[in-house]
Design a protein around this motif. Structure first.
Motif, PDB file in Angstrom:
ATOM      1  N   VAL A   1      93.980  66.445  53.065  1.00  0.00           N
ATOM      2  CA  VAL A   1      93.506  67.821  53.160  1.00  0.00           C
ATOM      3  C   VAL A   1      91.979  67.855  53.217  1.00  0.00           C
ATOM      4  O   VAL A   1      91.381  68.665  53.947  1.00  0.00           O
ATOM      5  CB  VAL A   1      94.029  68.667  51.988  1.00  0.00           C
ATOM      6  CG1 VAL A   1      93.327  70.031  51.949  1.00  0.00           C
ATOM      7  CG2 VAL A   1      95.540  68.876  52.105  1.00  0.00           C
ATOM      8  N   GLU A   2      91.332  66.962  52.474  1.00  0.00           N
ATOM      9  CA  GLU A   2      89.862  66.901  52.519  1.00  0.00           C
ATOM     10  C   GLU A   2      89.377  66.622  53.939  1.00  0.00           C
ATOM     11  O   GLU A   2      88.390  67.218  54.396  1.00  0.00           O
ATOM     12  CB  GLU A   2      89.358  65.818  51.558  1.00  0.00           C
ATOM     13  CG  GLU A   2      89.576  66.135  50.089  1.00  0.00           C
ATOM     14  CD  GLU A   2      89.172  64.974  49.187  1.00  0.00           C
ATOM     15  OE1 GLU A   2      88.599  63.990  49.709  1.00  0.00           O
ATOM     16  OE2 GLU A   2      89.425  65.048  47.972  1.00  0.00           O
ATOM     17  N   VAL A   3      90.055  65.726  54.624  1.00  0.00           N
ATOM     18  CA  VAL A   3      89.695  65.424  56.010  1.00  0.00           C
ATOM     19  C   VAL A   3      89.954  66.631  56.899  1.00  0.00           C
ATOM     20  O   VAL A   3      89.136  66.991  57.759  1.00  0.00           O
ATOM     21  CB  VAL A   3      90.476  64.195  56.519  1.00  0.00           C
ATOM     22  CG1 VAL A   3      90.143  63.912  57.987  1.00  0.00           C
ATOM     23  CG2 VAL A   3      90.186  62.969  55.663  1.00  0.00           C
TER      24      VAL A   3
ATOM     25  N   ARG B   1      88.816  70.177  60.730  1.00  0.00           N
ATOM     26  CA  ARG B   1      89.474  71.401  61.206  1.00  0.00           C
ATOM     27  C   ARG B   1      90.222  71.160  62.524  1.00  0.00           C
ATOM     28  O   ARG B   1      89.972  71.835  63.539  1.00  0.00           O
ATOM     29  CB  ARG B   1      88.466  72.545  61.331  1.00  0.00           C
ATOM     30  CG  ARG B   1      87.741  72.864  60.023  1.00  0.00           C
ATOM     31  CD  ARG B   1      86.932  74.128  60.124  1.00  0.00           C
ATOM     32  NE  ARG B   1      87.790  75.302  60.141  1.00  0.00           N
ATOM     33  CZ  ARG B   1      88.268  75.899  59.049  1.00  0.00           C
ATOM     34  NH1 ARG B   1      87.992  75.418  57.850  1.00  0.00           N
ATOM     35  NH2 ARG B   1      89.035  76.963  59.158  1.00  0.00           N
ATOM     36  N   PRO B   2      91.148  70.199  62.521  1.00  0.00           N
ATOM     37  CA  PRO B   2      91.874  69.903  63.764  1.00  0.00           C
ATOM     38  C   PRO B   2      92.815  71.030  64.147  1.00  0.00           C
ATOM     39  O   PRO B   2      93.400  71.689  63.283  1.00  0.00           O
ATOM     40  CB  PRO B   2      92.659  68.639  63.401  1.00  0.00           C
ATOM     41  CG  PRO B   2      92.899  68.764  61.926  1.00  0.00           C
ATOM     42  CD  PRO B   2      91.639  69.402  61.389  1.00  0.00           C
TER      43      PRO B   2
ATOM     44  N   VAL C   1      99.565  69.281  55.864  1.00  0.00           N
ATOM     45  CA  VAL C   1      99.561  70.437  56.767  1.00  0.00           C
ATOM     46  C   VAL C   1      99.896  71.702  55.977  1.00  0.00           C
ATOM     47  O   VAL C   1      99.247  72.744  56.128  1.00  0.00           O
ATOM     48  CB  VAL C   1     100.557  70.229  57.920  1.00  0.00           C
ATOM     49  CG1 VAL C   1     100.775  71.525  58.698  1.00  0.00           C
ATOM     50  CG2 VAL C   1     100.079  69.123  58.853  1.00  0.00           C
ATOM     51  N   GLU C   2     100.901  71.592  55.110  1.00  0.00           N
ATOM     52  CA  GLU C   2     101.316  72.733  54.293  1.00  0.00           C
ATOM     53  C   GLU C   2     100.217  73.152  53.321  1.00  0.00           C
ATOM     54  O   GLU C   2      99.900  74.348  53.195  1.00  0.00           O
ATOM     55  CB  GLU C   2     102.583  72.352  53.527  1.00  0.00           C
ATOM     56  CG  GLU C   2     103.107  73.402  52.576  1.00  0.00           C
ATOM     57  CD  GLU C   2     104.275  72.907  51.736  1.00  0.00           C
ATOM     58  OE1 GLU C   2     104.567  73.552  50.708  1.00  0.00           O
ATOM     59  OE2 GLU C   2     104.886  71.882  52.102  1.00  0.00           O
ATOM     60  N   LEU C   3      99.627  72.172  52.620  1.00  0.00           N
ATOM     61  CA  LEU C   3      98.604  72.482  51.628  1.00  0.00           C
ATOM     62  C   LEU C   3      97.337  73.025  52.282  1.00  0.00           C
ATOM     63  O   LEU C   3      96.698  73.950  51.756  1.00  0.00           O
ATOM     64  CB  LEU C   3      98.274  71.234  50.813  1.00  0.00           C
ATOM     65  CG  LEU C   3      99.397  70.688  49.915  1.00  0.00           C
ATOM     66  CD1 LEU C   3      98.962  69.390  49.260  1.00  0.00           C
ATOM     67  CD2 LEU C   3      99.811  71.718  48.869  1.00  0.00           C
ATOM     68  N   ALA C   4      96.969  72.461  53.426  1.00  0.00           N
ATOM     69  CA  ALA C   4      95.763  72.924  54.113  1.00  0.00           C
ATOM     70  C   ALA C   4      95.924  74.368  54.568  1.00  0.00           C
ATOM     71  O   ALA C   4      94.975  75.169  54.494  1.00  0.00           O
ATOM     72  CB  ALA C   4      95.454  72.016  55.297  1.00  0.00           C
TER      73      ALA C   4
ATOM     74  N   CYS D   1      93.122  76.527  56.279  1.00  0.00           N
ATOM     75  CA  CYS D   1      92.875  75.543  57.336  1.00  0.00           C
ATOM     76  C   CYS D   1      94.188  75.226  58.044  1.00  0.00           C
ATOM     77  O   CYS D   1      94.722  74.113  57.934  1.00  0.00           O
ATOM     78  CB  CYS D   1      92.268  74.267  56.768  1.00  0.00           C
ATOM     79  SG  CYS D   1      90.607  74.472  56.111  1.00  0.00           S
ATOM     80  N   GLU D   2      94.718  76.203  58.733  1.00  0.00           N
ATOM     81  CA  GLU D   2      96.017  76.009  59.377  1.00  0.00           C
ATOM     82  C   GLU D   2      95.866  75.190  60.653  1.00  0.00           C
ATOM     83  O   GLU D   2      94.955  75.426  61.454  1.00  0.00           O
ATOM     84  CB  GLU D   2      96.664  77.355  59.687  1.00  0.00           C
ATOM     85  CG  GLU D   2      98.073  77.217  60.232  1.00  0.00           C
ATOM     86  CD  GLU D   2      98.894  78.476  60.070  1.00  0.00           C
ATOM     87  OE1 GLU D   2     100.086  78.443  60.435  1.00  0.00           O
ATOM     88  OE2 GLU D   2      98.353  79.482  59.570  1.00  0.00           O
TER      89      GLU D   2
END
Length: 287
Positions: free
Chosen positions: A122-124, A129-130, A158-161, A166-167
């Motif tokens: 998630v940090e990445v 922001r892909p 993906v879920e946590l972001a 940051c979807e």
């Protein structure tokens, strides 16, 4: 604040060499087109089986360090300069093949806490922001514990972001259509007598083979075939390349695919009967 490129692609892989085999042509294409291509590798492949006799002394951490150098050379061939090790280099170690005692090592990736590992990813995601993420299916393509865990970590991240704003618009799994694999192995069977490889693998040895109707996206990487082959050659401990084929440590030849295939599992559905030719299809390019 530095402006981000309009297109941003994140790939999550288990070991050095997986990126070149699965997505080398795709990575080279998007890098050449100006997209930001980011690779996250979850382990350094410390338990990989070494092919060249001259490198057979490499094991454990020493092998991991060597494979990291191979990865650097491979990404240079692909034109990619953004690579991360999940949680930092050596944070998670190779888990070995499924069913081995290596799977019980508390430091191996298979034993990683899912939310902790996903948190590193998630940090990445927050930084890069892909719009698009590529990883494996729930079986990791072929059942390796690190590949399965990479899938779990990527999907959880993906879920946590998304919860933090940051979807990621589209998520793809690596695939190979069954008809393409069958045709490629038919050619391999014909070519085998003229190759330096003695035996051919089977379709079951190719990760991610599925029925054709599950394929949503195909990326024509023909123009980047040489870059993909060079990247695979850079992983000399793991891969022996004789275009358009290669072998791993099992010494069984299999096709080197330059058109790469995907299944869209998150994002706007592809119309029935159609295939995308761009991972970013339908995405509004944002900075």
């Amino acid at each position: 604040m530095t402006e981000l490129p309009a297109r941003r692609l994140l790939l999550v892989h288990a070991h050095p060499d997986d990126e070149s085999i699965n997505n080398g042509a795709t990575m080279a294409r998007y890098a050449a087109e100006g997209a930001r291509v980011t690779l996250v590798t979850c382990t350094l492949g410390e338990r990989g089986e070494v092919i060249p006799p001259a490198l057979s002394h490499l094991t454990g951490a020493a092998l991991g360090r060597h494979r990291l150098h191979e990865l650097t050379d491979a990404l240079r061939a692909l034109g990619v300069d953004d690579v991360r090790q999940l949680g930092g280099a050596g944070r998670y170690q190779d888990s070995g093949m499924m069913g081995l005692a290596d799977n019980d090592d508390p430091y191996c990736f298979w034993q990683a806490d899912l939310d902790e590992a996903a948190g590193y990813l998630v940090e990445v995601i927050r930084e890069v922001r892909p719009q698009v993420l590529v990883t494996y299916d729930e079986n990791g393509g072929y059942g390796h514990p690190d590949h399965i865990q990479a899938h779990r970590v990527a999907m959880r991240a993906v879920e946590l972001a998304a919860r933090s704003g940051c979807e990621i618009a589209k998520v793809y799994w690596n695939r190979v259509p069954r008809s393409v694999a069958e045709d490629a192995f038919a050619r391999l069977d014909r070519d085998l007598p003229g190759l330096r490889f003695d035996k051919a693998a089977g379709i079951g040895d190719v990760p991610g083979v599925v029925d054709d109707e599950r394929i949503t996206t195909e990326i024509d990487g023909t123009a980047y075939a040489a870059a993909k082959a060079a990247a695979m050659r850079a992983h000399a401990t793991q891969i022996d390349v004789a275009e358009p084929y290669f072998v791993l440590s099992n010494e069984l030849a299999q096709p080197l695919f330059t058109t790469e295939y995907y299944e869209l599992v998150r994002g706007e559905p592809v119309p029935a009967g159609a295939r995308e030719t761009d991972l970013f299809a339908g995405i509004e390019e944002t900075r």
